[in-house]
Structure formats: structure tokens, C-alpha cells
Design a protein around this motif. Structure first.
Motif, PDB file in Angstrom:
ATOM      1  N   GLY A  56     -24.259  74.453 -19.253  1.00 59.51           N
ATOM      2  CA  GLY A  56     -23.564  73.940 -18.073  1.00 59.51           C
ATOM      3  C   GLY A  56     -23.585  74.913 -16.914  1.00 59.51           C
ATOM      4  N   LYS A  57     -23.575  76.195 -17.226  1.00 61.82           N
ATOM      5  CA  LYS A  57     -23.625  77.222 -16.182  1.00 61.82           C
ATOM      6  C   LYS A  57     -24.925  77.105 -15.376  1.00 61.82           C
ATOM      7  N   LYS A  58     -26.034  76.885 -16.078  1.00 63.99           N
ATOM      8  CA  LYS A  58     -27.330  76.733 -15.413  1.00 63.99           C
ATOM      9  C   LYS A  58     -27.355  75.468 -14.556  1.00 63.99           C
ATOM     10  N   LEU A  59     -26.746  74.399 -15.086  1.00 63.75           N
ATOM     11  CA  LEU A  59     -26.705  73.147 -14.336  1.00 63.75           C
ATOM     12  C   LEU A  59     -25.835  73.288 -13.080  1.00 63.75           C
ATOM     13  N   HIS A  60     -24.736  73.999 -13.230  1.00 63.67           N
ATOM     14  CA  HIS A  60     -23.868  74.223 -12.068  1.00 63.67           C
ATOM     15  C   HIS A  60     -24.616  74.952 -10.955  1.00 63.67           C
ATOM     16  N   LEU A  71     -15.937  62.725 -13.488  1.00 64.94           N
ATOM     17  CA  LEU A  71     -17.396  62.696 -13.362  1.00 64.94           C
ATOM     18  C   LEU A  71     -17.954  61.326 -13.734  1.00 64.94           C
ATOM     19  N   GLN A  72     -17.358  60.720 -14.747  1.00 67.90           N
ATOM     20  CA  GLN A  72     -17.793  59.382 -15.157  1.00 67.90           C
ATOM     21  C   GLN A  72     -17.536  58.367 -14.041  1.00 67.90           C
ATOM     22  N   GLN A  73     -16.364  58.476 -13.415  1.00 69.89           N
ATOM     23  CA  GLN A  73     -16.022  57.557 -12.323  1.00 69.89           C
ATOM     24  C   GLN A  73     -16.968  57.726 -11.137  1.00 69.89           C
ATOM     25  N   PHE A  74     -17.283  58.975 -10.798  1.00 65.92           N
ATOM     26  CA  PHE A  74     -18.239  59.221  -9.718  1.00 65.92           C
ATOM     27  C   PHE A  74     -19.602  58.628 -10.063  1.00 65.92           C
ATOM     28  N   LEU A 132     -29.311  64.942 -11.615  1.00 62.94           N
ATOM     29  CA  LEU A 132     -28.828  65.562 -12.857  1.00 62.94           C
ATOM     30  C   LEU A 132     -28.903  64.567 -14.017  1.00 62.94           C
ATOM     31  N   GLU A 133     -28.436  63.344 -13.775  1.00 59.16           N
ATOM     32  CA  GLU A 133     -28.443  62.344 -14.843  1.00 59.16           C
ATOM     33  C   GLU A 133     -29.867  61.971 -15.255  1.00 59.16           C
ATOM     34  N   ASP A 146     -25.439  64.135 -21.422  1.00 61.54           N
ATOM     35  CA  ASP A 146     -25.190  65.474 -21.969  1.00 61.54           C
ATOM     36  C   ASP A 146     -25.034  66.512 -20.859  1.00 61.54           C
ATOM     37  N   GLY A 147     -25.744  66.305 -19.747  1.00 62.53           N
ATOM     38  CA  GLY A 147     -25.648  67.240 -18.634  1.00 62.53           C
ATOM     39  C   GLY A 147     -24.242  67.311 -18.076  1.00 62.53           C
ATOM     40  N   PHE A 148     -23.584  66.147 -17.952  1.00 55.36           N
ATOM     41  CA  PHE A 148     -22.218  66.122 -17.451  1.00 55.36           C
ATOM     42  C   PHE A 148     -21.257  66.774 -18.438  1.00 55.36           C
ATOM     43  N   LYS A 149     -21.481  66.554 -19.721  1.00 55.79           N
ATOM     44  CA  LYS A 149     -20.637  67.186 -20.742  1.00 55.79           C
ATOM     45  C   LYS A 149     -20.776  68.710 -20.692  1.00 55.79           C
ATOM     46  N   GLN A 150     -21.990  69.165 -20.501  1.00 60.82           N
ATOM     47  CA  GLN A 150     -22.224  70.612 -20.429  1.00 60.82           C
ATOM     48  C   GLN A 150     -21.534  71.224 -19.209  1.00 60.82           C
ATOM     49  N   LEU A 151     -21.574  70.520 -18.090  1.00 60.17           N
ATOM     50  CA  LEU A 151     -20.886  70.988 -16.899  1.00 60.17           C
ATOM     51  C   LEU A 151     -19.396  71.139 -17.144  1.00 60.17           C
TER      52      LEU A 151
END
Length: 212
Positions: A133-137, A171-174, A192-193, A199-204
Motif C-alpha cells: 500500500g505504501k508503494k501505491l500511495h 474508498l468503496q463509495q468513491f 489503480l483499480e 486488492d489495491g484499495f485494501k493495501q492502501l
């Protein structure tokens, strides 16, 4: 001449500070029941905006602009409101709570909570997911949510240390289009999706939970 300029500059700054304080006092004076309003907020968001409920966000430390926009989104029915069950009190939700608030009351609440200290939540998280998630952020979110989501900005909430269940739901609502977002944010979330899926959102979320 330099001394005169310095004195003038100091006087101007002092004048601005005094004016700002007077305006703030005027806002508070126009909301005699601010105490009552904050107590109503505390029912769900905790004392001074530090929520203890895992699905209720911490509102302490929010920027005034972000706070006002969030409440206006509920007033204008542009944001879903989760039903909250309360012991000994009727069920409620944010739309019911804010529908009767006046603009000056919302502004006063925004000022009050922006002056409270955000207290990050110590909560369980998956270290491996947080690492990813750090990398995705850094790639998708850091430009707006600076310093790993710690910085409050006019149009960006604090993410580091926010409730993990709340962030997941938000995040799901967005992502589902149930909450409004700017074009840049939408483009980033879609990218991202497309590349990382849900999984990307979960990692974030696990990354923000790890940032204390």
C-alpha cells in the motif's frame, strides 16, 4: 526608511490577526449553542472528534473547508449516510443530523474541530499489505495526500491513522460513484483499480492504518 517599513509591516500583520480574531469571535457569538452542537457530534464522533467506533471517522483536525464540504454533501444528498444505532436513543444518520443546521452553525463546528488535535488510531493491520500500500500511495495518492496522508488540506482529509473500516467504506463509495470526487482523483482511482483491482484499495487502507 527600512525601520518604518518594518513597523508598517508588523502593524499590518497585527491588524490582520486582530481582525481574524474578531471575525472568529463574531461567528461563535452568532452560535450560542455551539456547546450543544458539539455534544450532539460527540454522540457518534467521540469527545473532541476522536471517534472510538471503528466505522465512524475521526473529525478532529480536519481542515475547515473539508469539514464544511463534507456536511454540505450530506445536506445536498450527494453522500450516503450510514444508519447509526444508539443505546437508549433513536437511530440516526448524518443526513438527519445536519438537515436543520444553519450555515453559521456549520462554519462554527468546522472552526471548532479544525482546532482539535487528530489522534491516530492504533489498530491491527497486515504488514505485507501495508508495504504494498505504501508503494501505491506514492504512485497514486501522495500528490494530494502529502506526507503519507498526514497533512490536512482544504480538499483532502487526513488518512494516516484514520479508522480502517471507515476508510474501506469511503474508498468503496468513491469507487462506486456514490460520493463526488474531482476529475484527478477519479482518474487516479480508475487507474489503480484497472492495474491492481480491489486488492489495491485494501493495501492502501492497511498502509494508512500502519501510519502512526
Amino acid at each position: 526608511m527600512r525601520c518604518n517599513k518594518r513597523k508598517l509591516g508588523f502593524s499590518a500583520i497585527l491588524s490582520v490577526l486582530i481582525t481574524a480574531q474578531l471575525l472568529y469571535s463574531a461567528v461563535l457569538a452568532a452560535v450560542p449553542e455551539l456547546d450543544k452542537l458539539t455534544k450532539a457530534c460527540a454522540d457518534c464522533h467521540g469527545k473532541n472528534g476522536i471517534s472510538e467506533d471503528r466505522k465512524t471517522p475521526i473529525i478532529a483536525g480536519m481542515s475547515e473547508t473539508y469539514f464544511v464540504e463534507a456536511l454540505q454533501a450530506f445536506v445536498q444528498n450527494k453522500r450516503p449516510a450510514r444508519v447509526v444505532k444508539r443505546d437508549g436513543k433513536p437511530d440516526t444518520d448524518m443526513k438527519k443530523i445536519v438537515k436543520n443546521l444553519q450555515d453559521n452553525e456549520i462554519q462554527a463546528l468546522a472552526k471548532h474541530y479544525s482546532n482539535q488535535k487528530f489522534l491516530r488510531t492504533v489498530q491491527p493491520f497486515d504488514p505485507d499489505m501495508a508495504k504494498s500500500g505504501k508503494k501505491l500511495h506514492r504512485k497514486y495518492c501522495e500528490k494530494c495526500h502529502e506526507n503519507a496522508g498526514r497533512v490536512k488540506d482544504d480538499d483532502a482529509g487526513i488518512l494516516a491513522g484514520q479508522k480502517i473500516e471507515y476508510l474501506s467504506e469511503a474508498l468503496q463509495q468513491f469507487n462506486e460513484g456514490k460520493r463526488e470526487m474531482g476529475k484527478k482523483m477519479r482518474k487516479k482511482m480508475q487507474a489503480l483499480e484497472k492495474k491492481h483491482g480491489s486488492d489495491g484499495f485494501k493495501q492502501l487502507v492497511h498502509f494508512y492504518a500502519s501510519e502512526l
